[in-house]
Design an enzyme around this catalytic site. Structure first.
Site, PDB file in Angstrom:
ATOM      1  N   GLU A 246      52.689  38.596  33.859  1.00 11.69           N
ATOM      2  CA  GLU A 246      51.733  39.696  33.661  1.00 11.69           C
ATOM      3  C   GLU A 246      51.017  40.014  34.956  1.00 11.69           C
ATOM      4  O   GLU A 246      50.870  39.145  35.825  1.00 11.69           O
ATOM      5  CB  GLU A 246      50.656  39.280  32.641  1.00 11.69           C
ATOM      6  CG  GLU A 246      51.159  39.184  31.232  1.00 11.69           C
ATOM      7  CD  GLU A 246      50.101  38.594  30.297  1.00 11.69           C
ATOM      8  OE1 GLU A 246      49.060  38.097  30.781  1.00 11.69           O
ATOM      9  OE2 GLU A 246      50.339  38.610  29.097  1.00 11.69           O
ATOM     10  N   LYS A 248      48.002  40.211  37.265  1.00 15.50           N
ATOM     11  CA  LYS A 248      46.713  39.495  37.326  1.00 15.50           C
ATOM     12  C   LYS A 248      45.671  40.517  37.758  1.00 15.50           C
ATOM     13  O   LYS A 248      45.649  40.939  38.915  1.00 15.50           O
ATOM     14  CB  LYS A 248      46.784  38.341  38.333  1.00 15.50           C
ATOM     15  CG  LYS A 248      45.465  37.557  38.405  1.00 15.50           C
ATOM     16  CD  LYS A 248      45.559  36.433  39.416  1.00 15.50           C
ATOM     17  CE  LYS A 248      44.416  35.428  39.327  1.00 15.50           C
ATOM     18  NZ  LYS A 248      43.080  35.959  39.369  1.00 15.50           N
ATOM     19  N   ARG A 268      33.453  33.747  31.398  1.00 16.53           N
ATOM     20  CA  ARG A 268      34.048  32.397  31.459  1.00 16.53           C
ATOM     21  C   ARG A 268      32.979  31.341  31.656  1.00 16.53           C
ATOM     22  O   ARG A 268      33.205  30.165  31.432  1.00 16.53           O
ATOM     23  CB  ARG A 268      35.091  32.318  32.563  1.00 16.53           C
ATOM     24  CG  ARG A 268      34.536  32.638  33.915  1.00 16.53           C
ATOM     25  CD  ARG A 268      35.579  32.513  34.965  1.00 16.53           C
ATOM     26  NE  ARG A 268      35.790  31.135  35.313  1.00 16.53           N
ATOM     27  CZ  ARG A 268      36.824  30.693  35.993  1.00 16.53           C
ATOM     28  NH1 ARG A 268      37.751  31.526  36.372  1.00 16.53           N
ATOM     29  NH2 ARG A 268      36.945  29.426  36.303  1.00 16.53           N
ATOM     30  N   GLU A 298      40.851  40.615  30.460  1.00 12.56           N
ATOM     31  CA  GLU A 298      40.215  40.822  31.760  1.00 12.56           C
ATOM     32  C   GLU A 298      39.611  42.224  31.725  1.00 12.56           C
ATOM     33  O   GLU A 298      40.276  43.188  31.328  1.00 12.56           O
ATOM     34  CB  GLU A 298      41.265  40.712  32.878  1.00 12.56           C
ATOM     35  CG  GLU A 298      40.688  40.691  34.261  1.00 12.56           C
ATOM     36  CD  GLU A 298      40.168  39.310  34.721  1.00 12.56           C
ATOM     37  OE1 GLU A 298      40.136  38.360  33.906  1.00 12.56           O
ATOM     38  OE2 GLU A 298      39.790  39.212  35.898  1.00 12.56           O
ATOM     39  N   PHE A 339      44.965  39.601  26.998  1.00 13.24           N
ATOM     40  CA  PHE A 339      46.117  38.752  27.324  1.00 13.24           C
ATOM     41  C   PHE A 339      46.287  37.518  26.441  1.00 13.24           C
ATOM     42  O   PHE A 339      47.274  36.811  26.563  1.00 13.24           O
ATOM     43  CB  PHE A 339      46.139  38.363  28.807  1.00 13.24           C
ATOM     44  CG  PHE A 339      44.925  37.625  29.305  1.00 13.24           C
ATOM     45  CD1 PHE A 339      44.745  36.286  29.022  1.00 13.24           C
ATOM     46  CD2 PHE A 339      43.974  38.279  30.076  1.00 13.24           C
ATOM     47  CE1 PHE A 339      43.640  35.601  29.497  1.00 13.24           C
ATOM     48  CE2 PHE A 339      42.865  37.605  30.562  1.00 13.24           C
ATOM     49  CZ  PHE A 339      42.691  36.259  30.267  1.00 13.24           C
ATOM     50  N   ARG A 413      42.993  23.009  33.417  1.00 15.62           N
ATOM     51  CA  ARG A 413      43.890  23.706  34.339  1.00 15.62           C
ATOM     52  C   ARG A 413      45.220  22.974  34.237  1.00 15.62           C
ATOM     53  O   ARG A 413      45.529  22.104  35.042  1.00 15.62           O
ATOM     54  CB  ARG A 413      43.317  23.608  35.761  1.00 15.62           C
ATOM     55  CG  ARG A 413      43.774  24.710  36.683  1.00 15.62           C
ATOM     56  CD  ARG A 413      43.117  24.574  38.037  1.00 15.62           C
ATOM     57  NE  ARG A 413      41.733  24.987  38.078  1.00 15.62           N
ATOM     58  CZ  ARG A 413      41.313  26.240  38.223  1.00 15.62           C
ATOM     59  NH1 ARG A 413      42.182  27.213  38.348  1.00 15.62           N
ATOM     60  NH2 ARG A 413      40.032  26.516  38.257  1.00 15.62           N
TER      61      ARG A 413
HETATM   62  P1  ATP Z   1      40.712  33.489  40.660  1.00 14.49           P
HETATM   63  O1  ATP Z   1      39.602  33.083  41.557  1.00 14.49           O
HETATM   64  O2  ATP Z   1      42.053  33.404  41.282  1.00 14.49           O
HETATM   65  O3  ATP Z   1      40.462  34.729  39.874  1.00 14.49           O
HETATM   66  P2  ATP Z   1      39.730  31.729  38.831  1.00 14.49           P
HETATM   67  O4  ATP Z   1      39.402  30.497  39.566  1.00 14.49           O
HETATM   68  O5  ATP Z   1      38.655  32.687  38.510  1.00 14.49           O
HETATM   69  O6  ATP Z   1      40.868  32.425  39.602  1.00 14.49           O
HETATM   70  P3  ATP Z   1      41.861  30.903  37.297  1.00 14.49           P
HETATM   71  O7  ATP Z   1      41.940  30.464  35.916  1.00 14.49           O
HETATM   72  O8  ATP Z   1      42.233  29.931  38.318  1.00 14.49           O
HETATM   73  O9  ATP Z   1      40.424  31.429  37.482  1.00 14.49           O
HETATM   74  O10 ATP Z   1      42.735  32.240  37.527  1.00 14.49           O
HETATM   75  C1  ATP Z   1      43.013  33.080  36.499  1.00 14.49           C
HETATM   76  C2  ATP Z   1      42.022  34.200  36.314  1.00 14.49           C
HETATM   77  O11 ATP Z   1      42.679  35.445  36.440  1.00 14.49           O
HETATM   78  C3  ATP Z   1      41.515  34.200  34.905  1.00 14.49           C
HETATM   79  O12 ATP Z   1      40.343  33.471  34.819  1.00 14.49           O
HETATM   80  C4  ATP Z   1      41.305  35.646  34.545  1.00 14.49           C
HETATM   81  O13 ATP Z   1      39.951  35.990  34.772  1.00 14.49           O
HETATM   82  C5  ATP Z   1      42.136  36.407  35.545  1.00 14.49           C
HETATM   83  N1  ATP Z   1      43.237  37.205  34.976  1.00 14.49           N
HETATM   84  C6  ATP Z   1      43.554  38.460  35.334  1.00 14.49           C
HETATM   85  N2  ATP Z   1      44.609  38.917  34.691  1.00 14.49           N
HETATM   86  C7  ATP Z   1      45.020  37.930  33.858  1.00 14.49           C
HETATM   87  C8  ATP Z   1      46.096  37.801  32.932  1.00 14.49           C
HETATM   88  N3  ATP Z   1      46.972  38.768  32.724  1.00 14.49           N
HETATM   89  N4  ATP Z   1      46.203  36.631  32.271  1.00 14.49           N
HETATM   90  C9  ATP Z   1      45.325  35.620  32.481  1.00 14.49           C
HETATM   91  N5  ATP Z   1      44.291  35.689  33.351  1.00 14.49           N
HETATM   92  C10 ATP Z   1      44.137  36.830  34.045  1.00 14.49           C
END
Ligand code: ATP
Length: 548
Positions: A246, A248, A268, A298, A339, A413
Site C-alpha cells: 500500500e 504509505k 497513535r 492515515e 488501512f 513492532r
Molecule cells: P514513520 O516515522 O516512518 O511515519 P512511525 O515511527 O510513525 O513511522 P511506524 O509504525 O514505524 O510509525 O510506520 C508506519 C506509519 O506509517 C504508521 O504509523 C502510519 O501512521 C503510517 N501509514 C501511512 N500509510 C499507511 C498504510 N497504508 N498502512 C499502515 N500505516 C501507514
C-alpha cells in the site's frame, strides 16, 4: 492508606538506579496494597495521574507551582525562584519550603492517598475564569497537609516529572512478580486497554482475569508498528509472497471508533482528536457502513486550491488547535485513507489474518474523494511493487508491505508489516537538554541534546546535539515549549523532562565516548517535530546500534 507510605517507597526507589532493585521494591509494595488503592498507586509510580487512555491533564506548569509554593510556604515568589536555582529542582525546593514552614507551625500528618486523588482529579475540570486560583488552592491544600518528603513528591507528581526512574517496564515486571503472571501477559492486556490502573486492579482482584481484558470501543488501543526495510526485495522477504503493498501516506495515524452516530478519533499517542476534526467525523459517518467498529487510517491534509497533499507539519497545526476548527477545516481539508479493521459489530478482528481484516474493511467503506481505502495492490511481483513505490514516493512517503496471514499485534513492532521509504537516514529522538543561544538568540535555546531510549530501564541516552534546521520562529516556538519542562538549570544549560520528540536526519552514526549511548550522530538536522509521538516511542538504543 496514608500518602506517607507511598512517598517512603518513592524515596526507596530514588536510592537505586538498578532496575531489578526497583522492581523488587515495587513488587513488595504492590503485594501489600488493597485493590481499591493499587490502580492510582501504579499510575503515580509511573509519574502519571491519569491512565494513558484518559485524555485528562492537570495543566500545571513550573510558574503556577512556584506561586503555589510561595503561598503555601508563606514566602515570596522571588524567594521560591532563588531556592529553585539553588536546589535545581522544584520538588527539592518544595521539600525545603514546606520543611521550613513545618518548623514553625503545628501540623498533623493525615494526608491520605484518597485525598490526593480526590484533589488531583478535580483539577482537569477547572477551566475558564478563575481556574488558576482554584487549581492553586487545591494543590496548596495538599501541600499544607504534607510533610517535606510528601511535598517533594506531590510537587513532582503535579509537574509530571517524578524522576524515580520507574517506567512502564519496571511497573509491568513488578506487577507480574507480585501477582505471578508473566510480563508478556500484562503487556498484552495493557496494549489492548491502555490503562495500567485497570490492569493492576484486575490483577489484584483475580490474576486469572488478566486474559479477559479485551479491546474496548472508545478506549484507544496501542497500535501495531512497522519495521523498516531498505528495498522491495527485503520487503517481500519480511512479509512473504504474495503481499498487500500500500501507499504509505504522510499524515497522522488515526484510530477511528464508531458506534451508531457516535464517532471518536484517537492519535497513535492515544490522544483524542475528535473535536479538532469535525470534517473527518462527517466523512466517517457518511461513508463507514457499520454500526460498531474500530478502524485504522492515515489522515492527510490537502491544499484546498491544488488538491495536493500538504506536509505533516501543516496537519499538526490542526491537531493543536481547539478553536476555529471550522475555519481550519476549510484552510486545510483532510482526506482519510483506511488501512485496517480491528473490531466490527462486537467481534474483535485482532486474531484474524490481515487479508480477512482487509476484505471486511473494503466491504464496509463506501469510498468518496474524502475517505477511501489506502491505495494498494495484492502482488508477488517485485516490478509491480517497485512501480507502486515510485508512485508512493512521488506524492507521499513510500510504501507498506503487509503480511496477508498475520494477525494484529497491538503495541509491537513485529514485522507483520514493513515500511519502505525514500530516505532512510532519519531518527525520532527526544530533547533532554537545551543550551541558551548567543547574541541575538541569548533569550532562546539555541542547541539541544538529543537522546534515544533504553526501553529496558526507561532511561534516555544522549546521542548528539542539534542546532541546525530551525527557522527563527521554530527556535522561539521550541523555547516556549521547553521552558515549562525545565527540571534543572545550570548557567547556560538546562536539563529537561523528556517530552518533545523531533525527527532528525543525519549523515552518519559513529561510535563515540562523548554521549551516554556510546554513539554520536554526525550533522543532525531537524526534519520536523513529532507531536504525534511520545518519548517512549522514539528510537531505541538497539535501533541505533542496528543503524550504526
Ligand atoms: P514513520 O516515522 O516512518 O511515519 P512511525 O515511527 O510513525 O513511522 P511506524 O509504525 O514505524 O510509525 O510506520 C508506519 C506509519 O506509517 C504508521 O504509523 C502510519 O501512521 C503510517 N501509514 C501511512 N500509510 C499507511 C498504510 N497504508 N498502512 C499502515 N500505516 C501507514
Amino acid at each position: 492508606m496514608k500518602f506517607k507510605e507511598l512517598s517512603q517507597v518513592f524515596t526507596k526507589l530514588s536510592s537505586t538506579t538498578k532496575r531489578l532493585e526497583m522492581t523488587a521494591i515495587l513488587e513488595d509494595f504492590f503485594k501489600k496494597l488493597k485493590c481499591e488503592d493499587i490502580g492510582f498507586v501504579v499510575q503515580l509510580c509511573m509519574g502519571k495521574v491519569f491512565p494513558a487512555n484518559d485524555p485528562k491533564e492537570l495543566g500545571i506548569a513550573n510558574n503556577m507551582m512556584i506561586e503555589t509554593l510561595a503561598i503555601t510556604g508563606g514566602v515570596s515568589v522571588e524567594d521560591v525562584k532563588k531556592l529553585w536555582k539553588i536546589h535545581g529542582d522544584l520538588g527539592e525546593t518544595a521539600k525545603y519550603v514546606i520543611g521550613k514552614k513545618k518548623q514553625v507551625t503545628l501540623y498533623s500528618n493525615d494526608l491520605t492517598l484518597d485525598k490526593v486523588k480526590e484533589n488531583l482529579y478535580k483539577i482537569p475540570d477547572m477551566t475558564g475564569k478563575g481556574s488558576v486560583e482554584k487549581k492553586l488552592k487545591i494543590v496548596s491544600e495538599l501541600l499544607s497537609n504534607a510533610d517535606p518528603e510528601e511535598a517533594l513528591y506531590l510537587t513532582r507528581i503535579v509537574l509530571g516529572s517524578m524522576r524515580t526512574g520507574v517506567g512502564e517496564g519496571v511497573v509491568r515486571d513488578a506487577l507480574g512478580k507480585a501477582f505471578n503472571v508473566t510480563s508478556d501477559d500484562i503487556e498484552k492486556a495493557y496494549n489492548l486497554c491502555t490503562d495500567y490502573s485497570y490492569v493492576s486492579e484486575t490483577l489484584c482482584k483475580n490474576p486469572k482475569n488478566i486474559s479477559n481484558i479485551k479491546l474496548k470501543l472508545f478506549s484507544p488501543i496501542k497500535v501495531m508498528l512497522f519495521k523498516k526495510v531498505s528495498s522491495v526485495k527485503e520487503g517481500f522477504e519480511e512479509v512473504g509472497k504474495p503481499a498487500i503493498i500500500e501507499v504509505k501516506y504522510d499524515g497522522m495515524r488515526l484510530q477511528i471508533h464508531k458506534l451508531g452516530n457516535e464517532v471518536r478519533m484517537f492519535t497513535r499517542n492515544l490522544d483524542e482528536v475528535t473535536r479538532q476534526f469535525p470534517d473527518a467525523v462527517k466523512y466517517i459517518k457518511e461513508s463507514i457502513k457499520a454500526n460498531e467498529c474500530i478502524i485504522e487510517a492515515e489522515m492527510v491534509g490537502f491544499n484546498p486550491k491544488t488538491d495536493k497533499p500538504e506536509p505533516f507539519q501543516q496537519l499538526s497545526t490542526r491537531i493543536k488547535r481547539k478553536y476555529d476548527v471550522d475555519k481550519l477545516s476549510k484552510d486545510l481539508p483532510v482526506k482519510i485513507f483506511c488501512f485496517d479493521l480491528l473490531m466490527l459489530d462486537k467481534k474483535s478482528f485482532l486474531d484474524d489474518n490481515f487479508e480477512e481484516r482487509h476484505n471486511k474493511l473494503v466491504s464496509i467503506i463506501k469510498p468518496n474523494p474524502n475517505i477511501m481505502i489506502a491505495k494498494g495492490i495484492k502482488t508477488d511481483s517485485e516490478s509491480d511493487a517497485e512501480k507502486l513505490f515510485t508512485e508512493g514516493i512521488k506524492e507521499q512517503e513510500g510504501v507498506m508491505f503487509k503480511n496477508l496471514k498475520a494477525p494484529y499485534q497491538a503495541g509491537s513492532r513485529v514485522g507483520f508489516g514493513v515500511k519502505l521509504k525514500s530516505h532512510m537516514t532519519e531518527l525520532d529522538l527526544v530533547i533532554t537538554e537545551a543550551y541558551y543561544g548567543k547574541g541575538k538568540r541569548r533569550d532562546w535555546f539555541g542547541s539541544f541534546t538529543l537522546s534515544c531510549l533504553d526501553p529496558d530501564d526507561g532511561k534516555y541516552l544522549s546521542i548528539g546535539k542539534l542546532g541546525t534546521g530551525f527557522s527563527d520562529e521554530q527556535f522561539e516556538e521550541l523555547t516556549k515549549k521547553l521552558k515549562p519542562l525545565v527540571m534543572k538549570e545550570n548557567n547556560e544549560k538546562v536539563v529537561l523532562t523528556p517530552s518533545v520528540v523531533v525527527e532528525v536526519e543525519y549523515e552518519e552514526i559513529q561510535k563515540s565516548p562523548t554521549y551516554d549511548s556510546g554513539f554520536a550522530l554526525r550533522f543532525p538536522r531537524l526534519i520536523r517535530f513529532r507531536n504525534d509521538k511520545k518519548p517512549d516511542e522514539i528510537a531505541t538504543i538497539s535501533d541505533v546500534e542496528e543503524l550504526a
